[in-house]
Design an enzyme around this catalytic site. Structure first.
Site, PDB file in Angstrom:
ATOM      1  N   GLU A 122      35.861  48.279  39.056  1.00 11.87           N
ATOM      2  CA  GLU A 122      35.172  49.230  39.991  1.00 11.87           C
ATOM      3  C   GLU A 122      35.104  50.682  39.058  1.00 11.87           C
ATOM      4  O   GLU A 122      34.264  51.349  39.675  1.00 11.87           O
ATOM      5  CB  GLU A 122      36.104  49.452  41.173  1.00 11.87           C
ATOM      6  CG  GLU A 122      37.298  50.390  40.713  1.00 11.87           C
ATOM      7  CD  GLU A 122      38.525  49.636  40.222  1.00 11.87           C
ATOM      8  OE1 GLU A 122      39.692  50.156  39.862  1.00 11.87           O
ATOM      9  OE2 GLU A 122      38.217  48.274  39.777  1.00 11.87           O
TER      10      GLU A 122
ATOM     11  N   HIS B 203      39.555  47.467  35.194  1.00  8.89           N
ATOM     12  CA  HIS B 203      39.076  48.237  36.299  1.00  8.89           C
ATOM     13  C   HIS B 203      37.545  47.723  36.395  1.00  8.89           C
ATOM     14  O   HIS B 203      36.584  48.666  35.994  1.00  8.89           O
ATOM     15  CB  HIS B 203      39.388  49.474  36.355  1.00  8.89           C
ATOM     16  CG  HIS B 203      40.828  49.669  36.582  1.00  8.89           C
ATOM     17  ND1 HIS B 203      41.500  49.621  37.954  1.00  8.89           N
ATOM     18  CD2 HIS B 203      41.833  50.083  35.660  1.00  8.89           C
ATOM     19  CE1 HIS B 203      42.904  49.814  37.591  1.00  8.89           C
ATOM     20  NE2 HIS B 203      42.894  50.217  36.438  1.00  8.89           N
TER      21      HIS B 203
ATOM     22  N   CYS C  53      43.502  44.401  37.686  1.00  8.42           N
ATOM     23  CA  CYS C  53      44.274  45.218  36.703  1.00  8.42           C
ATOM     24  C   CYS C  53      45.680  44.409  37.296  1.00  8.42           C
ATOM     25  O   CYS C  53      46.121  43.650  37.019  1.00  8.42           O
ATOM     26  CB  CYS C  53      44.478  46.826  36.904  1.00  8.42           C
ATOM     27  SG  CYS C  53      45.408  47.638  35.818  1.00  8.42           S
TER      28      CYS C  53
END
Length: 193
Positions: free
Chosen positions: A177, A175, A77
């Site tokens: 994650e 993102h 990001c």
């Protein structure tokens, strides 16, 4: 494997740590230059505003260290944007690792671009095992245009770089994650580099 997450007070650190723990990796969170230089892999997450992030990196001396790293490096990001040359966000000079500039979305669609979007034109070992049109989670108002360094694209509504690679430096605008199985696969691919 010695994995380091760079700590520059840039947000989303815990979600990255938890995602790595689910893959069996205990990452070290640090701003210590020597620890970062000795890592096998380095992850550079981020949420927030470019100018304040660059100020923190400079205060910690990380703006000089990060571009010299030779191990696999993953920006996420804002981490991806900080790796570029310049950002339109508050006219900010960046780390100048990837020879690209960061632009604000010019669209009638809502900015920030937030939510699930598909990625395509997948290249690089970072994207191994993914399917064209897999979905990932984005939250951003600024983007990196497509270039020869683009290893995945997305549309909002025009195409932009969802991921880039330059030498040992990899980066994703989304993102990873928070992107479910697709993001987990990308993180595993990075650990396998």
């Amino acid at each position: 494997m010695n994995v380091v997450i760079i700590d520059y007070k840039g947000g989303n650190v815990q979600s990255v740590r938890f995602a790595l723990e689910r893959l069996g990796v205990q990452a070290t969170l640090t701003e210590d230059r020597e620890t970062i230089q000795q890592a096998d892999k380095v992850i550079f997450p981020g949420e927030g505003e470019a100018n304040s992030a660059m100020r923190q990196l400079k205060a910690d001396g990380l703006d000089k260290i990060i571009p010299t790293l030779k191990q696999p490096f993953l920006g996420i990001c804002l981490g991806m944007q900080l790796m570029c040359r310049h950002s339109e966000e508050n006219d900010t000079p960046m780390l100048n690792i990837i020879p690209l500039d960061v632009k604000r979305f010019q669209t009638d669609l809502k900015v920030p671009h937030m939510g699930w979007n598909n990625i395509y034109n997948l290249k690089s070992p970072l994207m191994k095992g993914l399917n064209e049109q897999d979905y990932v989670y984005f939250v951003h108002s600024y983007h990196v245009p497509q270039s020869e360094h683009t290893i995945a694209a997305a549309d909002y509504p025009a195409p932009f770089s969802a991921a880039v690679q330059y030498q040992n430096f990899y980066a994703v605008q989304f993102h990873a994650e928070k992107s479910g199985p697709t993001g987990t696969k990308i993180l595993q691919n990075f650990l396998d580099l």
